[in-house]
Design an enzyme around this catalytic site. Structure first.
Site, short mmCIF file in Angstrom:
data_model
loop_
_atom_site.label_atom_id
_atom_site.label_comp_id
_atom_site.label_asym_id
_atom_site.label_seq_id
_atom_site.Cartn_x
_atom_site.Cartn_y
_atom_site.Cartn_z
CB CYS A 180 -1.00 -0.02 1.16
SG CYS A 180 -0.30 0.05 2.82
CG HIS B 178 15.69 -13.36 14.00
ND1 HIS B 178 16.30 -12.43 14.80
CD2 HIS B 178 16.70 -14.13 13.48
CE1 HIS B 178 17.62 -12.61 14.77
NE2 HIS B 178 17.89 -13.63 13.98
C1 RB5 Z 1 -4.07 5.31 0.48
O1 RB5 Z 1 -4.09 6.67 0.23
C2 RB5 Z 1 -3.19 5.01 1.68
O2 RB5 Z 1 -3.81 5.47 2.84
C3 RB5 Z 1 -2.90 3.53 1.77
O3 RB5 Z 1 -2.28 3.10 0.61
C4 RB5 Z 1 -1.99 3.09 2.91
O4 RB5 Z 1 -0.82 3.83 2.95
C5 RB5 Z 1 -2.62 2.96 4.22
O5 RB5 Z 1 -1.99 2.59 5.21
#
Ligand code: RB5
Length: 137
Positions: free
Chosen positions: A61, A94
């Protein structure tokens, strides 16, 4: 593989890398840079591991934080947010981590690729670490 829009580009690159390394890769999306919710994709990757369809996973993400939180809510899932090849290696040695988490907005693609290489070529050391991992449930 799973990513939200914040990790989409990195997921695409790392999928190619893993295929080049000879792995059969399941890609659970997302499939574009359109805004989506990261827990939905963490869930798909977790289910694939829980169901035995996949041995290990990668979640990406923007920061890697949301994906880590989402994946680690599940028993038996050890998702490690890694920032360099040393953390990726230690996550395997680990912690017997079964999901590598990366943040596309915080980590260079070259570093992410090093993490993938280490994560998928390093074995769990067992021994004293086995006892600790068992305590995680
Ligand atoms: C998306 O904008 C962002 O919040 C997501 O990709 C992530 O970083 C959330 O933890």
């Amino acid at each position: 593989m799973g990513a939200d829009h914040g990790g989409y580009e990195m997921k695409q690159e790392l999928t190619l890398q893993l295929r080049d390394m000879g792995f059969a890769v399941l890609d659970f999306g997302t499939d574009s840079a359109d805004s989506v919710d990261y827990p939905d994709f963490a869930e798909l990757v977790v289910k694939a591991i829980e169901g035995g369809e996949a041995n290990r996973g990668i979640l990406v993400c923007g920061s890697g934080i949301g994906m880590s939180i989402a994946a680690n809510r599940h028993k038996g899932i050890r998702a490690a947010l890694c920032v360099d090849k040393v953390s990726a290696e230690l996550a395997r040695q680990h912690n017997d981590a079964n999901i590598l988490v990366l943040g596309e907005r915080l980590t260079e693609i070259s570093t992410a690729k090093q993490c993938v290489k280490k994560f998928f070529s390093t074995e769990f050391e067992g021994g004293r670490h086995e006892r600790r991992v068992k305590k995680l449930g």
